[in-house]
Design a protein around this motif. Structure first.
Motif, PDB file in Angstrom:
ATOM      1  N   ARG A  75    -125.871  17.582  64.467  1.00 52.54           N
ATOM      2  CA  ARG A  75    -126.506  18.411  63.425  1.00 52.54           C
ATOM      3  C   ARG A  75    -125.457  18.091  62.163  1.00 52.54           C
ATOM      4  O   ARG A  75    -124.475  18.164  62.260  1.00 52.54           O
ATOM      5  CB  ARG A  75    -126.504  19.850  63.572  1.00 52.54           C
ATOM      6  CG  ARG A  75    -127.701  20.174  64.797  1.00 52.54           C
ATOM      7  CD  ARG A  75    -128.992  20.310  64.095  1.00 52.54           C
ATOM      8  NE  ARG A  75    -129.840  20.394  65.279  1.00 52.54           N
ATOM      9  CZ  ARG A  75    -131.222  19.687  65.214  1.00 52.54           C
ATOM     10  NH1 ARG A  75    -131.473  18.968  64.237  1.00 52.54           N
ATOM     11  NH2 ARG A  75    -132.020  19.790  66.071  1.00 52.54           N
ATOM     12  N   THR A  76    -126.194  17.677  61.135  1.00 56.93           N
ATOM     13  CA  THR A  76    -125.658  17.507  59.957  1.00 56.93           C
ATOM     14  C   THR A  76    -125.703  18.944  59.185  1.00 56.93           C
ATOM     15  O   THR A  76    -126.256  19.711  59.587  1.00 56.93           O
ATOM     16  CB  THR A  76    -126.139  16.256  59.044  1.00 56.93           C
ATOM     17  OG1 THR A  76    -127.626  16.832  58.983  1.00 56.93           O
ATOM     18  CG2 THR A  76    -126.135  15.011  60.013  1.00 56.93           C
ATOM     19  N   ARG A  77    -124.983  18.653  58.013  1.00 55.90           N
ATOM     20  CA  ARG A  77    -125.078  19.855  57.110  1.00 55.90           C
ATOM     21  C   ARG A  77    -126.157  20.210  56.618  1.00 55.90           C
ATOM     22  O   ARG A  77    -126.701  21.435  56.271  1.00 55.90           O
ATOM     23  CB  ARG A  77    -124.002  19.824  56.068  1.00 55.90           C
ATOM     24  CG  ARG A  77    -122.557  19.833  56.589  1.00 55.90           C
ATOM     25  CD  ARG A  77    -121.612  19.826  55.406  1.00 55.90           C
ATOM     26  NE  ARG A  77    -121.642  18.441  54.507  1.00 55.90           N
ATOM     27  CZ  ARG A  77    -120.782  18.375  53.464  1.00 55.90           C
ATOM     28  NH1 ARG A  77    -120.104  19.135  52.939  1.00 55.90           N
ATOM     29  NH2 ARG A  77    -121.069  17.118  52.912  1.00 55.90           N
ATOM     30  N   SER A  78    -127.045  19.136  56.410  1.00 54.07           N
ATOM     31  CA  SER A  78    -128.388  19.520  55.934  1.00 54.07           C
ATOM     32  C   SER A  78    -129.339  20.246  56.816  1.00 54.07           C
ATOM     33  O   SER A  78    -130.421  20.487  56.855  1.00 54.07           O
ATOM     34  CB  SER A  78    -129.106  18.204  55.476  1.00 54.07           C
ATOM     35  OG  SER A  78    -129.328  17.237  56.526  1.00 54.07           O
ATOM     36  N   GLY A  79    -128.987  20.198  58.357  1.00 58.01           N
ATOM     37  CA  GLY A  79    -129.699  20.695  59.533  1.00 58.01           C
ATOM     38  C   GLY A  79    -130.335  19.648  60.164  1.00 58.01           C
ATOM     39  O   GLY A  79    -131.094  19.918  61.217  1.00 58.01           O
ATOM     40  N   LEU A  80    -130.360  18.487  59.680  1.00 61.30           N
ATOM     41  CA  LEU A  80    -131.274  17.388  60.535  1.00 61.30           C
ATOM     42  C   LEU A  80    -130.350  16.698  61.538  1.00 61.30           C
ATOM     43  O   LEU A  80    -129.092  17.057  61.317  1.00 61.30           O
ATOM     44  CB  LEU A  80    -131.780  16.073  59.434  1.00 61.30           C
ATOM     45  CG  LEU A  80    -132.441  16.965  58.465  1.00 61.30           C
ATOM     46  CD1 LEU A  80    -132.829  15.735  57.370  1.00 61.30           C
ATOM     47  CD2 LEU A  80    -133.843  17.360  58.876  1.00 61.30           C
ATOM     48  N   CYS A  84    -128.074  13.595  62.908  1.00 63.06           N
ATOM     49  CA  CYS A  84    -127.406  12.395  62.488  1.00 63.06           C
ATOM     50  C   CYS A  84    -128.077  11.244  63.174  1.00 63.06           C
ATOM     51  O   CYS A  84    -128.492  11.259  64.371  1.00 63.06           O
ATOM     52  CB  CYS A  84    -125.945  12.362  62.935  1.00 63.06           C
ATOM     53  SG  CYS A  84    -125.132  10.863  62.275  1.00 63.06           S
TER      54      CYS A  84
END
Length: 93
Positions: free
Chosen positions: A13-18, A20
């Protein structure tokens, strides 16, 4: 390029919520989300790691013991000087 696009993805999970979308390494994660280091595993690796972390040695056991000896020697010297001055005064010097 087809093989690069077909590689498994990291999916962390990336900081944007999507998820990687970087290609995964052998451990299943990408180079950015690979996880914490497990540290050195051998005695040789541990010794190398300790040498790499050494900064100056001013708090090492040897330095602290030496500093303690020097301070004690200075106290002894001051005491000896004071006694010598008293002896000379008493002798009339």
């Amino acid at each position: 390029m087809d093989k690069a696009h077909a590689a498994p993805r990291c999916c962390a999970r990336t900081r944007s919520g999507l998820s990687c979308q970087s290609p995964a390494m052998a451990n299943g994660r990408c180079r950015m989300h690979g996880g914490a280091s497990t540290g050195p595993r051998t005695a040789e690796g541990l010794a190398r790691s300790k040498r790499a972390a050494w900064k100056h040695g001013r708090r090492s056991a040897r330095y602290v013991a030496l500093k303690r000896l020097v301070k004690q020697a200075a106290r002894d010297l001051r005491e000896t000087t004071k006694l010598s001055e008293q002896m000379l005064r008493n002798a009339g010097w």
